[in-house]
Design a protein around this motif. Structure first.
Motif, PDB file in Angstrom:
ATOM      1  N   GLY A 176       0.816  -1.213   0.000  1.00 18.85           N
ATOM      2  CA  GLY A 176       0.000   0.000   0.000  1.00 18.85           C
ATOM      3  C   GLY A 176       0.846   1.258   0.000  1.00 18.85           C
ATOM      4  N   THR A 177       1.877   1.279   0.841  1.00 15.66           N
ATOM      5  CA  THR A 177       2.726   2.458   0.906  1.00 15.66           C
ATOM      6  C   THR A 177       3.576   2.586  -0.347  1.00 15.66           C
ATOM      7  OG1 THR A 177       2.822   2.134   3.314  1.00 15.66           O
ATOM      8  CG2 THR A 177       4.340   3.734   2.379  1.00 15.66           C
ATOM      9  N   MET A 178       3.948   1.463  -0.948  1.00 18.67           N
ATOM     10  CA  MET A 178       4.684   1.509  -2.208  1.00 18.67           C
ATOM     11  C   MET A 178       3.834   2.170  -3.292  1.00 18.67           C
ATOM     12  SD  MET A 178       7.522   0.896  -3.656  1.00 18.67           S
ATOM     13  CE  MET A 178       8.176   0.898  -5.310  1.00 18.67           C
ATOM     14  N   MET A 179       2.533   1.896  -3.280  1.00 19.24           N
ATOM     15  CA  MET A 179       1.650   2.559  -4.237  1.00 19.24           C
ATOM     16  C   MET A 179       1.689   4.073  -4.025  1.00 19.24           C
ATOM     17  SD  MET A 179       0.481   0.098  -6.085  1.00 19.24           S
ATOM     18  CE  MET A 179       2.075  -0.672  -5.780  1.00 19.24           C
ATOM     19  N   LEU A 180       1.673   4.497  -2.764  1.00 22.06           N
ATOM     20  CA  LEU A 180       1.734   5.930  -2.471  1.00 22.06           C
ATOM     21  C   LEU A 180       3.079   6.512  -2.892  1.00 22.06           C
ATOM     22  CD1 LEU A 180       0.321   8.384  -1.205  1.00 22.06           C
ATOM     23  CD2 LEU A 180       1.265   7.682   1.007  1.00 22.06           C
ATOM     24  N   ALA A 181       4.161   5.782  -2.637  1.00 21.14           N
ATOM     25  CA  ALA A 181       5.492   6.245  -3.047  1.00 21.14           C
ATOM     26  C   ALA A 181       5.566   6.394  -4.565  1.00 21.14           C
ATOM     27  CB  ALA A 181       6.566   5.267  -2.554  1.00 21.14           C
ATOM     28  N   LEU A 182       4.950   5.454  -5.289  1.00 22.49           N
ATOM     29  CA  LEU A 182       4.942   5.542  -6.754  1.00 22.49           C
ATOM     30  C   LEU A 182       4.110   6.731  -7.240  1.00 22.49           C
ATOM     31  CD1 LEU A 182       4.681   1.770  -7.744  1.00 22.49           C
ATOM     32  CD2 LEU A 182       6.673   3.272  -7.985  1.00 22.49           C
ATOM     33  N   VAL A 183       3.061   7.077  -6.493  1.00 20.40           N
ATOM     34  CA  VAL A 183       2.288   8.271  -6.842  1.00 20.40           C
ATOM     35  C   VAL A 183       3.159   9.515  -6.698  1.00 20.40           C
ATOM     36  CG1 VAL A 183       0.398   9.782  -6.089  1.00 20.40           C
ATOM     37  CG2 VAL A 183       0.009   7.329  -6.346  1.00 20.40           C
ATOM     38  N   LEU A 193      -5.153   2.375  -6.287  1.00 22.14           N
ATOM     39  CA  LEU A 193      -4.822   1.596  -5.092  1.00 22.14           C
ATOM     40  C   LEU A 193      -4.333   2.495  -3.961  1.00 22.14           C
ATOM     41  CD1 LEU A 193      -3.003  -1.470  -6.718  1.00 22.14           C
ATOM     42  CD2 LEU A 193      -5.269  -1.443  -5.659  1.00 22.14           C
ATOM     43  N   ALA A 194      -3.514   3.487  -4.282  1.00 21.44           N
ATOM     44  CA  ALA A 194      -3.015   4.401  -3.257  1.00 21.44           C
ATOM     45  C   ALA A 194      -4.153   5.200  -2.635  1.00 21.44           C
ATOM     46  CB  ALA A 194      -1.974   5.348  -3.857  1.00 21.44           C
ATOM     47  N   THR A 195      -5.114   5.628  -3.461  1.00 28.82           N
ATOM     48  CA  THR A 195      -6.255   6.390  -2.946  1.00 28.82           C
ATOM     49  C   THR A 195      -7.101   5.528  -2.019  1.00 28.82           C
ATOM     50  OG1 THR A 195      -6.303   7.710  -4.977  1.00 28.82           O
ATOM     51  CG2 THR A 195      -8.263   7.764  -3.588  1.00 28.82           C
ATOM     52  N   PHE A 246      -4.060  11.284   1.645  1.00 29.75           N
ATOM     53  CA  PHE A 246      -5.243  10.953   0.857  1.00 29.75           C
ATOM     54  C   PHE A 246      -5.425  11.945  -0.292  1.00 29.75           C
ATOM     55  CE2 PHE A 246      -9.783  11.812   0.078  1.00 29.75           C
ATOM     56  CZ  PHE A 246     -10.140  10.600  -0.480  1.00 29.75           C
ATOM     57  N   LEU A 247      -5.252  13.236  -0.008  1.00 27.65           N
ATOM     58  CA  LEU A 247      -5.412  14.252  -1.041  1.00 27.65           C
ATOM     59  C   LEU A 247      -4.353  14.104  -2.131  1.00 27.65           C
ATOM     60  CD1 LEU A 247      -6.260  17.353   1.178  1.00 27.65           C
ATOM     61  CD2 LEU A 247      -7.826  16.069  -0.293  1.00 27.65           C
ATOM     62  N   THR A 248      -3.126  13.746  -1.740  1.00 30.94           N
ATOM     63  CA  THR A 248      -2.065  13.531  -2.725  1.00 30.94           C
ATOM     64  C   THR A 248      -2.400  12.346  -3.627  1.00 30.94           C
ATOM     65  OG1 THR A 248      -0.334  14.453  -1.305  1.00 30.94           O
ATOM     66  CG2 THR A 248       0.371  12.942  -3.024  1.00 30.94           C
ATOM     67  N   ALA A 249      -2.833  11.244  -3.021  1.00 33.95           N
ATOM     68  CA  ALA A 249      -3.183  10.059  -3.809  1.00 33.95           C
ATOM     69  C   ALA A 249      -4.347  10.364  -4.750  1.00 33.95           C
ATOM     70  CB  ALA A 249      -3.530   8.902  -2.881  1.00 33.95           C
ATOM     71  N   ALA A 250      -5.337  11.107  -4.246  1.00 34.59           N
ATOM     72  CA  ALA A 250      -6.489  11.447  -5.078  1.00 34.59           C
ATOM     73  C   ALA A 250      -6.076  12.350  -6.244  1.00 34.59           C
ATOM     74  CB  ALA A 250      -7.558  12.143  -4.226  1.00 34.59           C
ATOM     75  N   TYR A 251      -5.139  13.275  -6.001  1.00 37.85           N
ATOM     76  CA  TYR A 251      -4.649  14.116  -7.099  1.00 37.85           C
ATOM     77  C   TYR A 251      -3.861  13.267  -8.098  1.00 37.85           C
ATOM     78  CZ  TYR A 251      -2.048  17.643  -9.690  1.00 37.85           C
ATOM     79  OH  TYR A 251      -1.504  18.407 -10.692  1.00 37.85           O
ATOM     80  N   GLY A 252      -3.092  12.315  -7.596  1.00 36.46           N
ATOM     81  CA  GLY A 252      -2.380  11.400  -8.477  1.00 36.46           C
ATOM     82  C   GLY A 252      -3.341  10.642  -9.375  1.00 36.46           C
ATOM     83  N   LEU A 253      -4.507  10.279  -8.829  1.00 39.91           N
ATOM     84  CA  LEU A 253      -5.515   9.587  -9.620  1.00 39.91           C
ATOM     85  C   LEU A 253      -6.093  10.518 -10.692  1.00 39.91           C
ATOM     86  CD1 LEU A 253      -7.231   7.081 -10.112  1.00 39.91           C
ATOM     87  CD2 LEU A 253      -8.813   7.876  -8.340  1.00 39.91           C
ATOM     88  N   ARG A 254      -6.316  11.778 -10.345  1.00 42.67           N
ATOM     89  CA  ARG A 254      -6.810  12.746 -11.336  1.00 42.67           C
ATOM     90  C   ARG A 254      -5.817  12.906 -12.484  1.00 42.67           C
ATOM     91  NH1 ARG A 254      -9.180  18.397  -9.454  1.00 42.67           N
ATOM     92  NH2 ARG A 254      -9.189  18.478 -11.741  1.00 42.67           N
ATOM     93  N   VAL A 255      -4.540  13.027 -12.144  1.00 43.40           N
ATOM     94  CA  VAL A 255      -3.517  13.189 -13.176  1.00 43.40           C
ATOM     95  C   VAL A 255      -3.445  11.940 -14.051  1.00 43.40           C
ATOM     96  CG1 VAL A 255      -1.027  13.450 -13.577  1.00 43.40           C
ATOM     97  CG2 VAL A 255      -2.167  14.845 -11.846  1.00 43.40           C
ATOM     98  N   ALA A 256      -3.504  10.768 -13.418  1.00 39.29           N
ATOM     99  CA  ALA A 256      -3.435   9.521 -14.183  1.00 39.29           C
ATOM    100  C   ALA A 256      -4.628   9.377 -15.124  1.00 39.29           C
ATOM    101  CB  ALA A 256      -3.369   8.328 -13.229  1.00 39.29           C
ATOM    102  N   LEU A 257      -5.818   9.739 -14.655  1.00 43.40           N
ATOM    103  CA  LEU A 257      -7.006   9.657 -15.509  1.00 43.40           C
ATOM    104  C   LEU A 257      -6.914  10.648 -16.668  1.00 43.40           C
ATOM    105  CD1 LEU A 257      -9.820   9.276 -12.814  1.00 43.40           C
ATOM    106  CD2 LEU A 257      -8.976   7.523 -14.394  1.00 43.40           C
TER     107      LEU A 257
END
Length: 484
Positions: free
Chosen positions: A63-70, A412-414, A379-390
């Motif tokens: 889980g944390t690796m997903m966040l690190a990758l974000v 996954l990070a979100t 959480f906000l960082t992961a959610a922004y990462g999801l916006r950028v990825a989409l």
């Protein structure tokens, strides 16, 4: 290599210091390897054995690796954004949520730094009774003296403080590596085999559930390189430092936990006095091992304190330069140190140290509050990462496989950070509002000073939700439903 950055308040250009990827990695390692690693053997042994520990680290590490990758992906896609958790929240969800992310992260760092001083004094208190549990008048006086010594050290220059942090990071990891090596040397396969599973018939899932929060909170600090990104010599170093720093820390945490099960039976490890690493090493090399770990613990905690002091000041500095905090926080001296933010951070830690003198369980609440405040920016960082990825999925210039991978990682990070917020306990999220809502006054002052609209229409809804949470927290405290 340096360049010139003119602060928004005018005046002479302030030289921006730059640091290497190794130094950026040391902020990741330095902020994550603190007091917790020295307690891992005992805290895990209380809940589970080898199998449960390995599974818990696998889940939390993934889980944390997903966040690190974000963080890695955002460092590549948005190299123009500094201070990580603040700027990503602001870019994704507006100025006010960016401000809340910065303020929450800063308050989390300050509360955590109070813990570090009390923990140091309580450790020394084992041989100096006057220091007690770290909350005696003498302990608070010594902690306060140390607090201002670090203030002077950091004020002397960002490059100098970063160099000290790099040295301390190495100095505190080496004793842990020595611990792992000595435990491997004394490893007993029969003892390890007996510790594979926990006794008592508790399902493995329940064992893992009991240890999962221990693992995820140990990873707070994974954003260290991102928080210090304005000093990166090369922008690509930020993402690389985040991933390599995280993998190094995961290897350390996993090794410390697992090798201990090859030295002593699980129930004996569970009964060890904390820091349990000391008891395990004493079994291997004799009584001097406990003293060795005690010294290593103090070095590790001081290093973590330095990392968090630097990162907290950086976040306030960038938020002030973006106009989301009053200009006083945007000042840097001729050594590129954010003196306004650093002074405010030091003063808050000093006030909280004084509160420790009269508080009953406020310190325990502060620790849980530290986690809740840090998880909101995650959480906000992961959610922004999801916006950028989409958004990237519509970019035909990027490879399809890469676009899909980035989207899955961000998703996954979100989900993971949302789960952590839930697991941290709703009451502590509500308590966090007692800091964030009054702190909004700083945002209002900054926006009005700039003659700008304070809230966008939808941000009024965010503020209303935060205010409702703060009122609920006050009501729960007043009725005794929540004890502080």
């Amino acid at each position: 290599m340096t360049d010139d950055t003119v602060p928004p308040t005018g005046g002479a250009p302030a030289p921006r210091t730059s640091v290497s990827m190794l130094t950026l990695s040391s902020f990741v390692v330095g902020s994550m390897v603190g007091a917790g690693v020295f307690s891992l053997p005992g805290t895990f042994a209380e809940q589970t054995g080898v199998a449960g520990s390995a599974l818990a680290w696998l889940l939390a590490g993934t889980g944390t690796m997903m966040l690190a990758l974000v963080f890695h992906h955002l460092a590549q896609r948005r190299p123009d954004l500094d201070a990580g958790v603040y700027s990503y929240a602001r870019a994704g969800f507006g100025r006010y949520l960016g401000f809340l992310s910065a303020l929450g992260y800063w308050a989390s760092a300050c509360a955590g730094n109070v813990f570090y001083w009390v923990f140091i004094m309580s450790t020394i208190g084992a041989v100096v009774p006057a220091l007690g549990d770290g909350s005696t008048p003498l302990a608070v006086a010594l902690s306060s003296a140390g607090l201002w010594v670090f203030f002077v050290l950091v004020r002397r220059g960002t490059r100098e403080a970063a160099a000290v942090n790099r040295i301390v990071s190495v100095a505190k990891v080496l004793p842990i590596v020595v611990f792992i090596a000595l435990c491997v040397f004394a490893f007993d396969p029969a003892v390890f085999a007996a510790n594979l599973t926990a006794d008592g018939g508790i399902p493995l899932f329940e064992q893992v559930r009991g240890t999962l929060l221990l693992t995820v909170f140990a990873f707070i600090g994974v954003e260290g390189a991102s928080s210090f990104s304005r000093h990166a010599r090369r922008r690509r170093d930020v993402g690389r430092a985040t991933v390599w720093g995280f993998l190094s820390v995961l290897a350390i945490f996993l090794s410390v936990t697992i090798v201990s099960f090859g030295v002593l039976p699980r129930d004996e490890i569970a009964r060890l006095q904390q820091p349990s690493m000391a008891g395990v090493l004493a079994e291997v090399v004799g009584p001097w091992g406990a003293g060795f770990i005690g010294v290593a613990l103090i070095v590790a905690v001081l290093g973590a304190y330095l990392s968090w002091t630097l990162m907290a000041a950086e976040v306030l500095l960038v938020a002030a330069r973006d106009g989301d905090l009053p200009p006083a926080f945007a000042r840097t001296n001729d050594k590129d140190v954010p003196v306004g933010a650093l002074t405010m951070s030091t003063m808050l830690v000093q006030v909280l140290l004084l509160v420790v003198l009269v508080a009953n369980n406020a310190f325990d609440v502060a620790l849980n509050l530290t986690s809740a405040l840090a998880l909101i920016p995650y959480f906000l960082t992961a959610a922004y990462g999801l916006r950028v990825a989409l958004a990237d999925r519509a970019d035909a210039t990027q490879r399809r496989a890469r676009r899909i991978a980035d989207t899955v990682v961000a998703l996954l990070a979100t989900g993971y950070t949302a789960f952590l917020l839930y697991a941290a306990g709703g009451e502590y999220v509500l308590l966090a509002m007692l800091i964030l809502v009054p702190g909004t006054a700083l945002f209002v002052i900054a926006r009005r000073a700039a003659r700008r609209r304070v809230f966008a229409p939808w941000e009024w809804l965010v503020f209303a939700a935060a205010l409702t949470g703060a009122v609920a927290a006050v009501t729960m405290i007043a009725t005794g439903a929540l004890t502080v």
